[in-house]
Design an enzyme around this catalytic site. Structure first.
Site, PDB file in Angstrom:
ATOM      1  N   TYR A 241      38.476  46.047  42.280  1.00  0.00           N
ATOM      2  CA  TYR A 241      38.905  45.234  41.145  1.00  0.00           C
ATOM      3  C   TYR A 241      38.945  43.752  41.518  1.00  0.00           C
ATOM      4  O   TYR A 241      39.873  43.274  42.172  1.00  0.00           O
ATOM      5  CB  TYR A 241      40.288  45.667  40.653  1.00  0.00           C
TER       6      TYR A 241
ATOM      7  N   HIS B 191      37.827  56.507  46.111  1.00  0.00           N
ATOM      8  CA  HIS B 191      37.469  55.883  44.846  1.00  0.00           C
ATOM      9  C   HIS B 191      36.021  56.181  44.453  1.00  0.00           C
ATOM     10  O   HIS B 191      35.074  55.785  45.140  1.00  0.00           O
ATOM     11  CB  HIS B 191      37.665  54.360  44.962  1.00  0.00           C
TER      12      HIS B 191
END
Length: 335
Positions: free
Chosen positions: A55, A140
């Site tokens: 992010y 992830h």
């Protein structure tokens, strides 16, 4: 705010704050705006915060770490993710990131689910988040990396869990099928499923959620609005779904759900926030927020009264199944 416990004993608030937007997702924001969002979340009782190196190329973690620095570390749950190492990329520093975050591309993401990659990624995240441990670490998006993630990736997290550097370990993905395989074959405590257990998409009910319930693996539901499709009381013609323009049939289906909600005095986003919490395997719903106003809206939707008759009608009309039927314990909230 009520909490639900993972099998490790870790308590998650039923609503968590997702910090992807702190990393300038789609548009720029500021550190002050992020700090205000965290303050509003804290005041509302939220004690679960989630980020990832992906992010904003680390910017989300930096801003979340700074915003949480003034709060007692033992009073909140913090999670992040591994699998994408950030490596210097001076040759692209003059351009913007090409994965949706408005940040300079001074680093690049490199897939790495090796033991060394997991350890290096975690060390960097701990520094950005200003902490010496993480309560949850997820692998992830290992969609194309099953072999490495399910072996060296999980093994490294198990080692870190045994050392006490990490509390619970798991996997976060935008699909349910591979998450079911991780639950079936690996020693994970929790999974984060994004967009596959919502009012618009219940694929996680096919196998993943029943398996999680059977194995005692907690589930964190993310992307409850499916990229905006379910985020407003009225579904617009240009609604987005799964990171792109929503197909016409998807929009019409969401509008049928919205009409049933309205008939019961409930808005579509209120139902969207509360629906995943009806399944007994779900520990928390993580919702992305950019501003304090976003957080306030989330809390209002979480606290809104949704009559059981609404869920019954959605089920009877074949629009949205009632997940709590799968377990007689229903949702079993704790204080």
């Amino acid at each position: 705010m009520k909490t639900r416990a993972l099998r490790t004993g870790l308590e998650l608030t039923e609503i968590g704050l997702g910090a992807a937007q702190f990393g300038n997702l789609f548009r720029e924001t500021t550190a002050e705006t992020s700090a205000d969002a965290v303050e509003r979340a804290w005041d509302a009782g939220i004690r679960y915060f989630d980020s990832a190196p992906h992010y904003g190329l680390g910017l989300s973690e930096e801003r979340l770490g700074a915003a949480l620095a003034g709060y007692p570390r033992d009073e909140y749950v913090l999670s992040s993710k591994v699998g994408r190492l950030l490596r210097p990329s001076p040759g692209t520093a003059d351009r913007l990131d090409d994965e949706g975050f408005v940040v300079p591309a001074a680093t690049r993401r490199v897939w790495d689910f090796s033991r060394d990659g997991v350890l290096r990624s975690l060390d960097a995240s701990l520094a950005r988040l200003r902490t010496d441990h993480l309560d949850i670490v997820y692998l992830h998006d290992p969609d194309e990396h099953w072999a490495a993630a399910s072996t060296t990736g999980v093994d490294a997290l198990v080692e870190l869990r045994e050392q006490g550097v990490v509390g619970a370990i798991g996997v976060g993905m935008n699909q349910a099928e591979m998450l079911a395989e991780f639950i079936r074959r690996c020693d994970v405590d929790v999974v984060m499923v994004a967009g596959r257990f919502t009012l618009a998409d219940q694929r996680a009910l096919d196998e993943m959620l029943p398996l999680a319930l059977e194995r005692g693996v907690g589930v964190v539901a993310a992307a409850a609005y499916n990229s905006g499709l379910l985020s407003a009381p009225a579904v617009p013609d240009d609604a987005h779904y799964d990171y792109g323009p929503a197909p016409r049939e998807t929009i019409e289906h969401a509008r049928r759900i919205a009409r049933v909600c309205e008939a019961h005095g409930v808005t579509l986003p209120e139902a969207a926030v509360q629906y995943p919490l009806r399944h007994p395997a779900v520990a928390s719903v993580v919702l992305g927020s950019r501003t304090a106003e976003h957080v306030a809206s989330t809390i209002e939707r979480y606290r809104a009264h949704v009559p059981d008759a609404l869920w019954a009608e959605l089920d009877a009309e074949g629009l949205v199944p009632r997940p709590e039927r799968e377990d007689p314990r229903h949702v079993g909230r704790t204080s």
